[in-house]
Design a protein around this motif. Structure first.
Motif, mmCIF file in Angstrom:
data_model
loop_
_atom_site.group_PDB
_atom_site.id
_atom_site.type_symbol
_atom_site.label_atom_id
_atom_site.label_comp_id
_atom_site.label_asym_id
_atom_site.label_seq_id
_atom_site.Cartn_x
_atom_site.Cartn_y
_atom_site.Cartn_z
ATOM 1 N N LYS A 55 8.048 -8.906 2.293
ATOM 2 C CA LYS A 55 8.462 -8.105 1.135
ATOM 3 C C LYS A 55 7.690 -8.527 -0.112
ATOM 4 O O LYS A 55 7.247 -7.692 -0.902
ATOM 5 N N ASP A 56 7.536 -9.836 -0.285
ATOM 6 C CA ASP A 56 6.848 -10.357 -1.471
ATOM 7 C C ASP A 56 5.355 -10.043 -1.463
ATOM 8 O O ASP A 56 4.722 -9.971 -2.521
ATOM 9 N N TYR A 57 4.765 -9.869 -0.271
ATOM 10 C CA TYR A 57 3.337 -9.559 -0.179
ATOM 11 C C TYR A 57 2.981 -8.293 -0.961
ATOM 12 O O TYR A 57 1.859 -8.162 -1.468
ATOM 13 N N LYS A 58 3.936 -7.365 -1.055
ATOM 14 C CA LYS A 58 3.663 -6.076 -1.705
ATOM 15 C C LYS A 58 3.519 -6.200 -3.220
ATOM 16 O O LYS A 58 2.996 -5.285 -3.858
ATOM 17 N N ASN A 59 3.981 -7.310 -3.770
ATOM 18 C CA ASN A 59 4.031 -7.426 -5.227
ATOM 19 C C ASN A 59 3.016 -8.402 -5.815
ATOM 20 O O ASN A 59 3.070 -8.716 -6.999
ATOM 21 N N VAL A 60 2.091 -8.896 -4.983
ATOM 22 C CA VAL A 60 1.130 -9.890 -5.477
ATOM 23 C C VAL A 60 -0.289 -9.493 -5.074
ATOM 24 O O VAL A 60 -0.499 -8.693 -4.159
ATOM 25 N N THR A 61 -1.249 -10.071 -5.766
ATOM 26 C CA THR A 61 -2.652 -9.808 -5.438
ATOM 27 C C THR A 61 -3.153 -10.751 -4.355
ATOM 28 O O THR A 61 -4.035 -10.407 -3.576
ATOM 29 N N LYS A 68 -1.313 -11.257 6.797
ATOM 30 C CA LYS A 68 -0.228 -10.287 6.996
ATOM 31 C C LYS A 68 0.039 -10.075 8.485
ATOM 32 O O LYS A 68 1.191 -10.028 8.920
ATOM 33 N N ASP A 100 11.258 -12.205 4.142
ATOM 34 C CA ASP A 100 11.167 -12.270 2.675
ATOM 35 C C ASP A 100 9.709 -12.315 2.240
ATOM 36 O O ASP A 100 9.326 -11.699 1.227
#
Length: 216
Positions: free
Chosen positions: A165-171, A108, A162
């Motif tokens: 943003k996608d980091y927030k929705n995955v493990t 991150k 992008d």
């Protein structure tokens, strides 16, 4: 109620230098700058990070110790990564990614650092001024600016934004970062192929236009 605003980098730097000099600790200025960046405007965080690093390294504050403790990549490594993306070297970029993952790098943070670097380049292209740089110096920005066009720079920024943003929705964020790198490499590879094809066409046209000399 008291609303506390974040401190400026200069304010934190002043306090850190004060502590380091009082304790007789030798230090690298770049290491202090790195701690300020990690603290994100918080004096308590800056002092806590300083304590952690000194507990690890003793009375000598070095950039490499900060990088090792917080699983960060050096500026040189990040610049090198951008350069190899720009030349479309897939093998090198994937090997670098494997190294980051194997040693537990903060992906991150790496993504954000790449964004800030590309933003520095974008601002320089628009203003030709170094007044607003966050991480790079003029020489580094000029080097990247010569290799990356403005539209390519914007596309890279979009791809990395992008990803954040996608980091927030995955493990696991590693696959998303890998896909972002692949998207950027593909972008440069396609542009390179278009240039090569255009050059071939121009050479064919020139060849066709050459006068034919008949032998007597």
């Amino acid at each position: 109620r008291y609303d506390f605003s974040i401190l400026s980098g200069n304010e934190i730097a002043y306090r850190l230098h004060e502590v380091l000099e009082k304790e007789g600790v030798s230090y690298e200025d770049e290491a202090v700058d790195l701690i300020i960046s990690l603290a994100d405007g918080g004096m308590r965080d800056a002092l806590s990070i300083l304590d952690q690093v000194l507990a690890y390294s003793g009375n000598n504050l070095k950039v490499q110790d900060v990088l090792d403790i917080f699983a960060l990549e050096s500026t040189e490594e990040k610049l090198s990564l951008i350069n190899f993306i720009g030349i479309g070297d897939l093998k090198d970029v994937l090997n670098r990614l494997k190294t980051y993952i194997d040693r537990g790098s903060d992906i991150k943070r790496l993504t954000n650092d790449l964004l800030v670097m590309l933003k520095d380049v974008l601002i320089y292209n628009a203003t030709r001024s170094d007044e607003y740089f966050e991480t790079l110096n003029v020489q580094q920005v000029k080097s990247l600016s010569a290799k990356i066009k403005v539209n390519q720079n914007m596309q890279m920024i979009d791809i990395l934004m992008d990803a954040t943003k996608d980091y927030k929705n995955v493990t696991s964020i590693n696959p998303i970062f890998e896909m972002s790198l692949l998207k950027m490499i593909t972008m440069f590879s396609e542009i390179k192929q278009e240039v090569e094809q255009s050059t071939l066409v121009e050479e064919e046209i020139v060849e066709e236009r050459k006068p034919v000399i008949k032998e007597q």
